[in-house]
Design an enzyme around this catalytic site. Sequence first.
Site, PDB file in Angstrom:
ATOM      1  N   ALA A 124       0.807  -1.223   0.000  1.00 42.32           N
ATOM      2  CA  ALA A 124       0.000   0.000   0.000  1.00 42.32           C
ATOM      3  C   ALA A 124       0.839   1.270   0.000  1.00 42.32           C
ATOM      4  O   ALA A 124       0.285   2.369  -0.069  1.00 42.32           O
ATOM      5  CB  ALA A 124      -0.917   0.001   1.223  1.00 42.32           C
ATOM      6  N   ASN A 190       2.911  -3.998   8.105  1.00 40.98           N
ATOM      7  CA  ASN A 190       3.884  -4.391   7.095  1.00 40.98           C
ATOM      8  C   ASN A 190       4.372  -3.196   6.283  1.00 40.98           C
ATOM      9  O   ASN A 190       5.509  -3.180   5.811  1.00 40.98           O
ATOM     10  CB  ASN A 190       3.290  -5.451   6.166  1.00 40.98           C
ATOM     11  CG  ASN A 190       3.183  -6.808   6.847  1.00 40.98           C
ATOM     12  OD1 ASN A 190       4.073  -7.228   7.574  1.00 40.98           O
ATOM     13  ND2 ASN A 190       2.074  -7.487   6.616  1.00 40.98           N
ATOM     14  N   HIS A 220      -1.865   6.273   4.577  1.00 44.88           N
ATOM     15  CA  HIS A 220      -0.444   6.030   4.799  1.00 44.88           C
ATOM     16  C   HIS A 220       0.315   7.319   4.511  1.00 44.88           C
ATOM     17  O   HIS A 220       0.251   7.843   3.398  1.00 44.88           O
ATOM     18  CB  HIS A 220       0.049   4.914   3.881  1.00 44.88           C
ATOM     19  CG  HIS A 220      -0.733   3.641   4.011  1.00 44.88           C
ATOM     20  ND1 HIS A 220      -0.552   2.757   5.048  1.00 44.88           N
ATOM     21  CD2 HIS A 220      -1.723   3.112   3.233  1.00 44.88           C
ATOM     22  CE1 HIS A 220      -1.379   1.739   4.901  1.00 44.88           C
ATOM     23  NE2 HIS A 220      -2.091   1.939   3.822  1.00 44.88           N
TER      24      HIS A 220
END
Length: 268
Positions: A124, A190, A220
Amino acid sequence: MMQSIALIGYGGTAQTVVQELVKEMGTTRSIHVVVRPGKVEQYNAMVPPGVHVIDHLDLLPDHVGLVIETAGHAAVSMYGRLVLSQGRDFGLISSGALADETLLKQLRAAAHESGKRLLVFNGAMAAMDALTSAKAAGLQTVCYTGIKPARAWEGTPAAEQFDLSTLTGPTVIFEGSAREVALAYPKNANVAATVALAGIGMEKTSVRLIADPDALVNRHRLDGTSPLGRFEFETEALPSASNPKTSSSTAYSIVAYLRGGPNALRLA
């Protein structure tokens, strides 16, 4: 020409990858799915026609050149060295497993010995090219901030420290290093581990995790400084329908790489 691949696990990420690949599958590619022993019949009923289900790596034909982990941290340590020792490239999405320095050294050694590649898919996290360029110039600081809906943190240490169902606003549930978050939040962080592996390492990469009861997407954010200047990137990724802890973009980073894109970090 598309290569033959195998996927370890058949959860939401692997299912999306397979669904996309079978649309263009021809004589130049085969797709295998590796499942737990004794589960072949169960998964045979789930995969599309033409996809092969096996329960042991020794059953993979020689022409399968890339094996991709989609099954969690334990699968990285269980399968990684064996895949590389068989003379196949090993790609993974559960990069938090590599917070274990011993495991990372073992996988790198196996890759060097076999002459094969150890890959971490971007997942991502966008702007990995900017991060690696800054690293080449002398990356100084990196901070990753992950903001997810409150329910995405269920089943994690955050659920023991906070009543996630009653949060009224964005709440910081973790601050620390990438190594610490990878070990404490293996199913959620992750992305932080991938940023650390591409940048200044597990200890020096700062991480902040936030539970937001009003969030509908996974956000993010990446901030960093280097001699080149300062960078700041933010992406919004829809949670996977089958697993809100994972962004849907994780599967498509694998698909994009298999179609020839630069969507993976090479560690060996």
